[in-house]
Design an enzyme around this catalytic site. Sequence first.
Site, PDB file in Angstrom:
ATOM      1  N   SER A 676       0.720  -1.100  -0.166  1.00 13.03           N
ATOM      2  CA  SER A 676      -0.151   0.011   0.038  1.00 13.03           C
ATOM      3  C   SER A 676       0.804   1.325  -0.108  1.00 13.03           C
ATOM      4  CB  SER A 676      -0.942   0.068   1.184  1.00 13.03           C
ATOM      5  OG  SER A 676      -0.275  -0.138   2.423  1.00 13.03           O
ATOM      6  N   LYS A 719      -6.022   3.447   9.346  1.00  5.29           N
ATOM      7  CA  LYS A 719      -5.278   4.343   8.500  1.00  5.29           C
ATOM      8  C   LYS A 719      -5.815   5.825   8.573  1.00  5.29           C
ATOM      9  CE  LYS A 719      -3.083   1.057   5.214  1.00  5.29           C
ATOM     10  NZ  LYS A 719      -2.910   0.542   3.982  1.00  5.29           N
TER      11      LYS A 719
END
Length: 773
Positions: A676, A719
């Site tokens: 990511s 996140k």
Amino acid sequence: MADNEIIVPLLPLRGLLVYPTMVLHLDVGRDKSVQALEKAMVEDHLIFLTTQKDISLDEPGEDDIYKMGTLTKVKQMLKLPNGTIRVLVEGLNRAEINAFYDNDTHFSAKLEVYEDSPEKEIEHQALMRTLLEYFEQYIKMSKKISSETFSSTSDIEEPGRLADIIASHLPLKLKEKQEILETIDVKKRLSRVIEIINNEKEVLNLEKKIGQRVKRSMERTQKEYYLREQMKAIQKELGDKEGKTGEIAQLTEKIDDTGMPEHVKETAFKELDRYEKVPSSSAESAVIRNYIDWLVSIPWSKATKDDLNIHKAEKILDREHHGLEKVKERVLEYLAVQQLTNSLKGPILCLAGPPGVGKTSLAKSIASSMNRNFVRVSLGGVRDESEIRGHRRTYVGAMPGRIIQGMKKAATVNPVFLIDEIDKMSNDFRGDPSSAMLEVLDPEQNHNFSDHYIEEAYDLSKVMFIATANNLATIPGPLRDRMEIISIAGYTEIEKLHIAKDHLLIRQLNEHGLQKSQLQIRDDALMSIIRLYTRESGVRSLERQLASICRKTAKIIVSGEKKRVIVNEKNIVDFLGKPIFHYGQAELEDQVGVATGLAYTTVGGDTLQIEVSLSPGKGKLVLTGKLGDVMKESAQAAFSYVRSKTEELNIDANFHEKHDIHIHVPEGAVPKDGPSAGITIATALISALTGRPIRKEVGMTGEITLRGRVLPIGGLKEKSLSAHRAGLTKIILPKDNEKDIDDIPESVRNELEFVLVSHVDEVLEHALAGDKA
């Protein structure tokens, strides 16, 4: 043959029948019968005796008596003091009623009289001998008829008379006697009596056998009774008042009261019988007793009644647990279906997540909301199959497996059964316990679970199994397939704040003997503890830090320094010392070659600064920061993408021949991996090469391809929370992750701007600021 017809008085008999040639006394009391006798005495002393069909009738009519009877002669008549007449009669011949007369004073009848033929055939003699032989055998077997009777009978020479006399001595029913009386033919009469006496012999044989069997049984019972009484006396002398007798009675009562299935009850009584016979000093006695104790202590039929009030259950779950919406929803769905069908098999749920997120306490709350008993069994470190299935009774110290032990603790057939640490099982030469768990957790098989010790099938289908695991990867595939996995990723900072205020602090105050008025921890202090003193998915460390504050507060109050303590963000250091951890924060200004990435860790989310620097060289690419293989490959992919887009990005096409490129991710001691960071590395690299700064308020996450496409990632909720905590206001994320935005708490969602991108060009548009430096 028939003789002339005569008319004589008729006397009905109750329960009595007279054969020809028989002499016997009769007691006569009914008026009409007395009048008939007196009429007979006045005339030729002849009277006709026939039997009533129903002995209860006092005034019989023509249809109530048999047509065939005996013509008799009255020998003597005597009036008794009570008014009854006793009469002596002698049977003469069989006779049949041709006409019945009911006079006012007595009955009379026109009779047809029958006499036996005086002729004696050879067949008659053969039948007579057979009859006498059978009669003799019958007398010996019966012992109710004297031998003199046989002697007098054997002298009779008339075949018909012999049949009548023997029939009169047999214990026959009235109908059978009447049947013989109505048999005119002598041969048929002899044959019928032979048949009857033969049947009586067989009955006597059976009676004899039954009598012997009963006698033997009585002798055995008397012997056992005598021995038991002796045993009681010996036990009493030895000081054991009850001995096994009282114990057996108690166990029998327990077996009857458990409600176990018939086949199990049969086994239990069989073992109880063995236990009674085996001496107490024998080692086998203890083994059998232990087995019976287990059989009667396991629940076989006792169950708690489910409280299927879905609103009440929802209140309990919400009161005891903050967050965990998916788990609560699944439990409420189960209750709703159970309320509609009342026959749903127990689900097998597996709560998967890091330590300390409340998996065990959630299972307790589920049990409380359903009004079921709760039992917990930990499988951490179990590596022996017999831990699950039990040991066979042939082994010393054998006992049932953990499942049956758990059911004994639960005491009902429908508890909530928590199987803790199911991912911590291992296997060795003693077997594979995870394979044994397949039968326990398979709804199609667990109604017939077999434990090696119990040996009888046990029904687990009513149990609601809940398993917990930290790592699903270590659970074998077939076992994982039987469970419904519900992932608990961990708590957000906001959720931890609520849990600390509503649950943890209250519990720690109670445990440390403090009142709410004596200690107050403000929200800013709690948030500091969560961010700076703990780093976890759950709340165990958070609770330990709160316990530490409570201990210090208790000391302050007891020593008399203060009566009330208030903890805030400024004085938290006085209680917990310098901060242990730090969290990523947004840059203070836009910088070239420094991009803020968003990372997911086992203890939540965090921000990640990715730095790129250029130095004169020959195009060497250096990666540092303890990166994993996947992250290194993401950096290689970003580098290749930039090289393929030099013209569009207005970058020197030969930059890789003139510069060495160093990509670094700070906190080099912490391992970092995952795809990511792809767009973050690409953005930092392009920023360094173009000289354009990256906006300080922007965080980004997404996987990159060689063509610049942005692929979806996981852990968006964590996140996003880390971005909010760090002070970022804009998040760039893959377009395919749009569906995950709803999982982010609304309070955080409202303060962040989400930019959905599908290509790196869109990322650069939002991330880079200004023109080329």
